[in-house]
Design a protein around this motif. Structure first.
Motif, mmCIF file in Angstrom:
data_model
loop_
_atom_site.group_PDB
_atom_site.id
_atom_site.type_symbol
_atom_site.label_atom_id
_atom_site.label_comp_id
_atom_site.label_asym_id
_atom_site.label_seq_id
_atom_site.Cartn_x
_atom_site.Cartn_y
_atom_site.Cartn_z
ATOM 1 N N GLU A 46 24.072 109.660 97.791
ATOM 2 C CA GLU A 46 23.517 108.816 98.647
ATOM 3 C C GLU A 46 22.827 107.798 98.095
ATOM 4 O O GLU A 46 22.743 107.590 96.887
ATOM 5 N N LEU A 47 22.639 106.490 98.716
ATOM 6 C CA LEU A 47 22.416 105.346 98.135
ATOM 7 C C LEU A 47 20.961 104.849 98.894
ATOM 8 O O LEU A 47 20.791 104.881 100.330
ATOM 9 N N VAL A 48 20.032 104.546 98.076
ATOM 10 C CA VAL A 48 18.599 104.307 98.713
ATOM 11 C C VAL A 48 18.390 102.976 98.139
ATOM 12 O O VAL A 48 18.303 102.487 97.111
ATOM 13 N N VAL A 49 18.074 102.095 99.196
ATOM 14 C CA VAL A 49 17.460 100.711 98.872
ATOM 15 C C VAL A 49 16.249 100.599 99.753
ATOM 16 O O VAL A 49 15.879 101.083 100.633
ATOM 17 N N GLY A 50 15.592 99.443 99.226
ATOM 18 C CA GLY A 50 14.307 99.248 100.022
ATOM 19 C C GLY A 50 14.521 98.024 101.075
ATOM 20 O O GLY A 50 15.772 97.541 101.194
ATOM 21 N N SER A 51 13.636 97.732 102.040
ATOM 22 C CA SER A 51 13.600 96.595 102.708
ATOM 23 C C SER A 51 12.627 95.623 102.596
ATOM 24 O O SER A 51 11.574 95.853 102.681
ATOM 25 N N ARG A 52 12.955 94.392 102.519
ATOM 26 C CA ARG A 52 12.183 93.576 102.300
ATOM 27 C C ARG A 52 12.049 92.680 103.539
ATOM 28 O O ARG A 52 11.220 91.478 103.660
ATOM 29 N N GLY A 53 12.638 93.098 104.633
ATOM 30 C CA GLY A 53 12.604 92.241 105.776
ATOM 31 C C GLY A 53 11.036 92.680 106.618
ATOM 32 O O GLY A 53 10.460 93.421 106.218
#
Length: 231
Positions: A46-53
Motif C-alpha cells: 500500500e502507498l500512503v500519501v498526505g494531501s496538501r490541497g
C-alpha cells in the motif's frame, strides 16, 4: 540532505511513539517525489500519501503528488486528509455494478472488518434522457431495478464478510456528488480506478479524480487488478 534526514527522524519518532510494535525504516532518495513514489510502490502493499490541497467544493485543489500517484501504481493509494476529532465508524465504497470495482469492494470490506466499521456501498445512477427531458417514465421501477443491481454485486461480499454491517445506498445522482456527500460522514472513502488514456496507459478515472478533489475524508484509490474477487 540534512533537512530531509531531520524530517525523516521526526516522522520515525512519531511513528514509533504511536505504533511501537510496527517496524519502521527511513530512506532519503533523490528525484521528483511522484516519480520516486511510483517506482518504490512496486515492492509495497500500500502507498500512503498526505494531501496538501484544500479539498471540498469551496476550494477543490489536491496536491500534485497525490494526483500523480493515485491510480497509477499497482497498489492501493491512501490519500490522508487532516484528522478530525470525530470518528464516524463508517467506511464508504463506490459501487457501479461492473467487475472493475470488485477490487475496491475487497479492500473496503477488509478495512470494515478490521476496524469494526459499518460499510456504506454507494451506487449512483442517472436518469434516462427521456425522463430527464420530462417524458413519462416509471421512476419507482427504475429505482428498484438499480437497487437490485447494487444488491446483486454486494451479495457474495456479504457472504464472505458476515460480520460486516452493510448499507446499500442507492442514489439518483452524479457519482462524484454522491460519494463526496457520503464521505462527509465517513472515516474512509474507497473508490476504484480503471481509467485508461487513448494509448492504453493507466490514468486516474474521472470519478476517482473528482472524489479526490471534493471529499473531505481520507480516500483510498484501488486499481482494478489490486485485489481478488470473492470465491
Amino acid at each position: 540532505i540534512g533537512n530531509a534526514r531531520k524530517v525523516l527522524a521526526q516522522a520515525e519518532e512519531i511513528a514509533r511513539e504511536r505504533q511501537p510494535t510496527v517496524e519502521v525504516s527511513t530512506e532519503v532518495m533523490t528525484g521528483t517525489p511522484a516519480a520516486v513514489l511510483r517506482e518504490q510502490a512496486g515492492d509495497a502493499t500500500e502507498l500512503v500519501v498526505g494531501s496538501r490541497g484544500l479539498g471540498g467544493f469551496a476550494g477543490a485543489v489536491l496536491g500534485s503528488v497525490s494526483m500523480n500517484v493515485a491510480g497509477q501504481v499497482p497498489v492501493p493509494v491512501v490519500v490522508v486528509r487532516p484528522r478530525t476529532a470525530v470518528a464516524h465508524g463508517e467506511i464508504v465504497v463506490g459501487l457501479d455494478g461492473s467487475p472493475t470495482c470488485e477490487p475496491a469492494l475487497a479492500y473496503a470490506f477488509g478495512q470494515a472488518e478490521l476496524r469494526g466499521s459499518t460499510l456504506r456501498a454507494v451506487y449512483a445512477w442517472a436518469l434516462p434522457f427521456a425522463l430527464a427531458a420530462g417524458f413519462s417514465c416509471d421512476f419507482e421501477a427504475l429505482r428498484e431495478a438499480q437497487q437490485r443491481v447494487a444488491e446483486e454485486q454486494l451479495a457474495s461480499w456479504r457472504e464472505r464478510y458476515p460480520r460486516v454491517k452493510v448499507i446499500a445506498d442507492v442514489r439518483c445522482a452524479h457519482p462524484v456528488n454522491a460519494l463526496a456527500a457520503a464521505g462527509d460522514r465517513a472515516d474512509l472513502l474507497v473508490v476504484g480506478s480503471h481509467g485508461r488514456s487513448a494509448i492504453g496507459s493507466i490514468v486516474l478515472g474521472s470519478v476517482s479524480r473528482g472524489v479526490l478533489h471534493h471529499a473531505h475524508c481520507t480516500v483510498t484509490v484501488v486499481r482494478a487488478k489490486d485485489a481478488p474477487t470473492p470465491a
